[in-house]
Scaffold this active site. Structure first.
Site, PDB file in Angstrom:
ATOM      1  N   ASN A 106       0.833  -1.199   0.000  1.00  0.00           N
ATOM      2  CA  ASN A 106       0.000   0.000   0.000  1.00  0.00           C
ATOM      3  C   ASN A 106       0.867   1.248   0.000  1.00  0.00           C
ATOM      4  O   ASN A 106       2.015   1.221   0.436  1.00  0.00           O
ATOM      5  CB  ASN A 106      -0.882   0.027   1.257  1.00  0.00           C
ATOM      6  CG  ASN A 106      -2.182  -0.737   1.067  1.00  0.00           C
ATOM      7  OD1 ASN A 106      -2.675  -0.865  -0.054  1.00  0.00           O
ATOM      8  ND2 ASN A 106      -2.752  -1.226   2.151  1.00  0.00           N
ATOM      9  N   LYS A 184      -6.579   4.372  -4.209  1.00  0.00           N
ATOM     10  CA  LYS A 184      -6.301   3.360  -3.179  1.00  0.00           C
ATOM     11  C   LYS A 184      -5.807   4.021  -1.897  1.00  0.00           C
ATOM     12  O   LYS A 184      -6.200   3.637  -0.793  1.00  0.00           O
ATOM     13  CB  LYS A 184      -5.281   2.338  -3.716  1.00  0.00           C
ATOM     14  CG  LYS A 184      -4.955   1.217  -2.736  1.00  0.00           C
ATOM     15  CD  LYS A 184      -6.120   0.264  -2.534  1.00  0.00           C
ATOM     16  CE  LYS A 184      -6.111  -0.496  -1.232  1.00  0.00           C
ATOM     17  NZ  LYS A 184      -5.093  -1.485  -1.068  1.00  0.00           N
ATOM     18  N   PRO A 265       3.781  -2.932  15.024  1.00  0.00           N
ATOM     19  CA  PRO A 265       3.835  -1.571  14.476  1.00  0.00           C
ATOM     20  C   PRO A 265       2.880  -1.448  13.297  1.00  0.00           C
ATOM     21  O   PRO A 265       2.674  -2.428  12.565  1.00  0.00           O
ATOM     22  CB  PRO A 265       5.281  -1.425  13.990  1.00  0.00           C
ATOM     23  CG  PRO A 265       6.028  -2.605  14.489  1.00  0.00           C
ATOM     24  CD  PRO A 265       5.049  -3.653  14.916  1.00  0.00           C
ATOM     25  N   GLU A 267       1.410   0.496   9.662  1.00  0.00           N
ATOM     26  CA  GLU A 267       1.996   1.043   8.431  1.00  0.00           C
ATOM     27  C   GLU A 267       1.554   2.494   8.219  1.00  0.00           C
ATOM     28  O   GLU A 267       1.374   2.920   7.084  1.00  0.00           O
ATOM     29  CB  GLU A 267       1.506   0.164   7.256  1.00  0.00           C
ATOM     30  CG  GLU A 267       2.406   0.095   6.064  1.00  0.00           C
ATOM     31  CD  GLU A 267       1.826  -0.845   4.984  1.00  0.00           C
ATOM     32  OE1 GLU A 267       0.608  -1.080   4.961  1.00  0.00           O
ATOM     33  OE2 GLU A 267       2.612  -1.325   4.170  1.00  0.00           O
TER      34      GLU A 267
HETATM   35  N1  LIG Z   1      -3.725  -7.635   4.291  1.00  0.00           N
HETATM   36  C1  LIG Z   1      -4.493  -7.023   3.419  1.00  0.00           C
HETATM   37  O1  LIG Z   1      -5.689  -7.335   3.339  1.00  0.00           O
HETATM   38  C2  LIG Z   1      -3.934  -5.997   2.501  1.00  0.00           C
HETATM   39  C3  LIG Z   1      -2.618  -5.591   2.576  1.00  0.00           C
HETATM   40  N2  LIG Z   1      -2.116  -4.719   1.655  1.00  0.00           N
HETATM   41  C4  LIG Z   1      -0.700  -4.321   1.691  1.00  0.00           C
HETATM   42  O2  LIG Z   1       0.110  -5.456   1.427  1.00  0.00           O
HETATM   43  C5  LIG Z   1       1.371  -5.318   2.079  1.00  0.00           C
HETATM   44  C6  LIG Z   1       1.581  -6.584   2.917  1.00  0.00           C
HETATM   45  O3  LIG Z   1       0.573  -6.584   3.910  1.00  0.00           O
HETATM   46  P1  LIG Z   1       0.139  -7.889   4.700  1.00  0.00           P
HETATM   47  O4  LIG Z   1       0.316  -9.095   3.876  1.00  0.00           O
HETATM   48  O5  LIG Z   1      -1.166  -7.604   5.302  1.00  0.00           O
HETATM   49  O6  LIG Z   1       1.234  -7.865   5.844  1.00  0.00           O
HETATM   50  P2  LIG Z   1       1.687  -9.066   6.803  1.00  0.00           P
HETATM   51  O7  LIG Z   1       2.204  -8.408   8.030  1.00  0.00           O
HETATM   52  O8  LIG Z   1       0.622 -10.094   6.894  1.00  0.00           O
HETATM   53  O9  LIG Z   1       2.866  -9.693   5.996  1.00  0.00           O
HETATM   54  C7  LIG Z   1       4.110  -9.119   5.854  1.00  0.00           C
HETATM   55  C8  LIG Z   1       5.109 -10.238   6.018  1.00  0.00           C
HETATM   56  O10 LIG Z   1       6.412  -9.715   5.815  1.00  0.00           O
HETATM   57  C9  LIG Z   1       7.254 -10.404   6.706  1.00  0.00           C
HETATM   58  N3  LIG Z   1       8.501  -9.633   6.861  1.00  0.00           N
HETATM   59  C10 LIG Z   1       8.719  -8.479   7.526  1.00  0.00           C
HETATM   60  N4  LIG Z   1      10.009  -8.123   7.393  1.00  0.00           N
HETATM   61  C11 LIG Z   1      10.589  -9.061   6.626  1.00  0.00           C
HETATM   62  C12 LIG Z   1      11.911  -9.235   6.148  1.00  0.00           C
HETATM   63  N5  LIG Z   1      12.876  -8.361   6.432  1.00  0.00           N
HETATM   64  N6  LIG Z   1      12.179 -10.316   5.392  1.00  0.00           N
HETATM   65  C13 LIG Z   1      11.205 -11.220   5.091  1.00  0.00           C
HETATM   66  N7  LIG Z   1       9.929 -11.110   5.528  1.00  0.00           N
HETATM   67  C14 LIG Z   1       9.641 -10.031   6.291  1.00  0.00           C
HETATM   68  C15 LIG Z   1       6.462 -10.513   7.979  1.00  0.00           C
HETATM   69  O11 LIG Z   1       7.014 -11.507   8.791  1.00  0.00           O
HETATM   70  P3  LIG Z   1       6.344 -11.930  10.195  1.00  0.00           P
HETATM   71  O12 LIG Z   1       5.206 -12.844   9.817  1.00  0.00           O
HETATM   72  O13 LIG Z   1       7.435 -12.608  10.909  1.00  0.00           O
HETATM   73  O14 LIG Z   1       5.885 -10.641  10.823  1.00  0.00           O
HETATM   74  C16 LIG Z   1       5.087 -10.867   7.409  1.00  0.00           C
HETATM   75  O15 LIG Z   1       4.909 -12.254   7.289  1.00  0.00           O
HETATM   76  C17 LIG Z   1       1.267  -4.059   2.933  1.00  0.00           C
HETATM   77  O16 LIG Z   1       1.881  -2.969   2.288  1.00  0.00           O
HETATM   78  C18 LIG Z   1      -0.233  -3.834   3.050  1.00  0.00           C
HETATM   79  O17 LIG Z   1      -0.584  -2.492   3.233  1.00  0.00           O
HETATM   80  C19 LIG Z   1      -2.881  -4.231   0.632  1.00  0.00           C
HETATM   81  C20 LIG Z   1      -4.194  -4.587   0.521  1.00  0.00           C
HETATM   82  C21 LIG Z   1      -4.832  -5.453   1.465  1.00  0.00           C
HETATM   83  C1  LIG Z   2      -8.521  -1.651   1.095  1.00  0.00           C
HETATM   84  C2  LIG Z   2      -8.036  -2.568   2.201  1.00  0.00           C
HETATM   85  C3  LIG Z   2      -8.768  -2.168   3.430  1.00  0.00           C
HETATM   86  C4  LIG Z   2      -8.416  -4.028   1.819  1.00  0.00           C
HETATM   87  O1  LIG Z   2      -8.093  -4.353   0.497  1.00  0.00           O
HETATM   88  C5  LIG Z   2      -6.567  -2.491   2.376  1.00  0.00           C
HETATM   89  O2  LIG Z   2      -5.879  -2.040   1.498  1.00  0.00           O
HETATM   90  C6  LIG Z   2      -5.895  -2.916   3.622  1.00  0.00           C
HETATM   91  O3  LIG Z   2      -6.446  -3.698   4.412  1.00  0.00           O
HETATM   92  O4  LIG Z   2      -4.755  -2.468   3.816  1.00  0.00           O
END
Ligand SMILES: NC(=O)C1=CN([C@@H]2O[C@H](COP(=O)(O)OP(=O)(O)OC[C@H]3O[C@@H](n4cnc5c(N)ncnc54)[C@H](OP(=O)(O)O)[C@@H]3O)[C@@H](O)[C@H]2O)C=CC1
Ligand SMILES: CC(C)(CO)C(=O)C(=O)O
Length: 300
Positions: A106, A184, A265, A267
């Site tokens: 994001n 977004k 923490p 984002e």
């Molecule tokens: N979740 C959602 O529904 C949505 C998320 N996003 C965006 O997607 C991105 C990812 O989000 P999301 O999947 O929710 O986040 P998560 O916290 O679920 O996943 C991030 C992962 O990165 C891992 N990580 C952190 N640092 C490192 C590193 N140095 N090396 C390897 N792995 C690492 C974490 O490990 P650990 O598990 O140990 O913490 C974690 O598993 C973000 O920018 C978010 O804003 C966008 C739309 C929707």
């Molecule tokens: C728009 C939303 C809420 C889900 O796709 C998102 O981007 C998030 O959870 O970070």
């Protein structure tokens, strides 16, 4: 280098989003390695079409990346924005100018942040619409659709080809990605901070006062987005708010809500900090977004 046969893909950050999209790449289309902090030996995705298992190869040490993997075909970046720097050793091992890097993060600053870290690779930014949550390493719960909005460039067509055969993922190419990126960001500014601060699911936006605050947060972004070249209007705010407040969205979470509940923490800098930085640069006011950013800074 791009090799004959199935492309090799890496997902850096095997959380909700990384593990979900990695699992969607059909085995016939590519092999996927997950670059994670915590190891896992199976990958199970629980989505509305039912649970399924995906093949797993997981590494936890950038030093263990085989030397001949540099210049991997596809590298998906799916760590939270505040962890991008700590993921730099993975990117250094995996990326070269032959690689294609897809940011699933994001925010609006991915190109600025990632470009110095990816060894001249081609970078595709995306706006990710997908609700996913990592329940434990290798176990993801996903709800609703999964849509990646990208620029309308050749790289996006190649990305769509990687997901051919996967009904769950839609890759949508936009002729105006700048507008999509701001759309977004506007949605995230309304939904993520307010769910995280109230510690309530999306349904909290259906409370009249909270819904009005969400509208004000998005409306404040409009002049900034337009000053930055995006074509967003008050109707876009109406549409976004209606989607966030739809009864069917009430139980949805946001990634920031998940982090806040788990005591991790948040984002906020990639959302509210980015708004504040862009506002400063373009000479536009954004007091509400700054206030939410400040509250989240204090809360973490
Ligand atoms: N979740 C959602 O529904 C949505 C998320 N996003 C965006 O997607 C991105 C990812 O989000 P999301 O999947 O929710 O986040 P998560 O916290 O679920 O996943 C991030 C992962 O990165 C891992 N990580 C952190 N640092 C490192 C590193 N140095 N090396 C390897 N792995 C690492 C974490 O490990 P650990 O598990 O140990 O913490 C974690 O598993 C973000 O920018 C978010 O804003 C966008 C739309 C929707
Ligand atoms: C728009 C939303 C809420 C889900 O796709 C998102 O981007 C998030 O959870 O970070």
């Amino acid at each position: 280098m791009t090799r004959p046969g199935r492309p090799r893909c890496a997902v850096v950050g095997a959380g909700g989003i990384g593990a979900f999209f990695g699992a969607q790449i059909p085995a016939a289309q590519g092999t996927v390695v997950y670059c994670a902090r915590r190891p896992f030996t199976r990958l199970r995705v629980d989505s509305e079409i039912g649970p399924f298992d995906a093949p797993v190869q997981c590494l936890t040490d950038p030093g263990s990346v085989p030397a001949d993997w540099t210049g991997l075909d596809w590298v998906f970046v799916a760590v939270k924005a505040q962890h991008t720097r700590s993921a730099a050793p993975w990117l250094a091992r995996l990326c070269s100018s032959a690689s294609r890097v897809v940011s699933l993060q994001n925010g609006i600053e991915q190109r600025e942040t990632l470009t110095p870290l990816i060894g001249g690779a081609r970078l595709l930014e995306t706006a990710v619409y997908c609700g996913a949550e990592l329940l434990e390493p290798g176990v993801v719960r996903q709800r609703g659709g999964a849509r990646l909005v990208t620029e309308d460039v050749a790289l996006a067509t190649e990305l769509a080809e990687l997901f051919v055969g996967t009904a769950a993922v839609v890759v949508e190419r936009s002729p105006d990605f700048r507008t999509e990126a701001w759309r977004k960001l506007m949605v995230n500014a309304a939904a993520n901070g307010l769910t995280a601060l109230t510690r309530k699911r999306m349904g909290v936006l259906r409370v009249a006062e909270v819904g009005e605050l969400a509208r004000a947060v998005m409306t404040e972004i409009l002049p900034l987005a337009r000053a930055d070249g995006a074509q967003l209007t008050a109707e876009d705010v109406d549409r976004a708010l209606a989607a966030l407040r739809a009864p069917g969205s009430a139980e949805a979470t946001t990634s920031m809500y998940q982090d806040r509940l788990a005591g991790r923490p948040t984002e906020h800098d990639a959302i509210y900090g980015a708004v504040a930085r862009r506002a400063e640069r373009l000479g536009v006011e954004a007091p509400l977004n700054r206030a939410i950013g400040a509250l989240l800074t204090g809360a973490c």
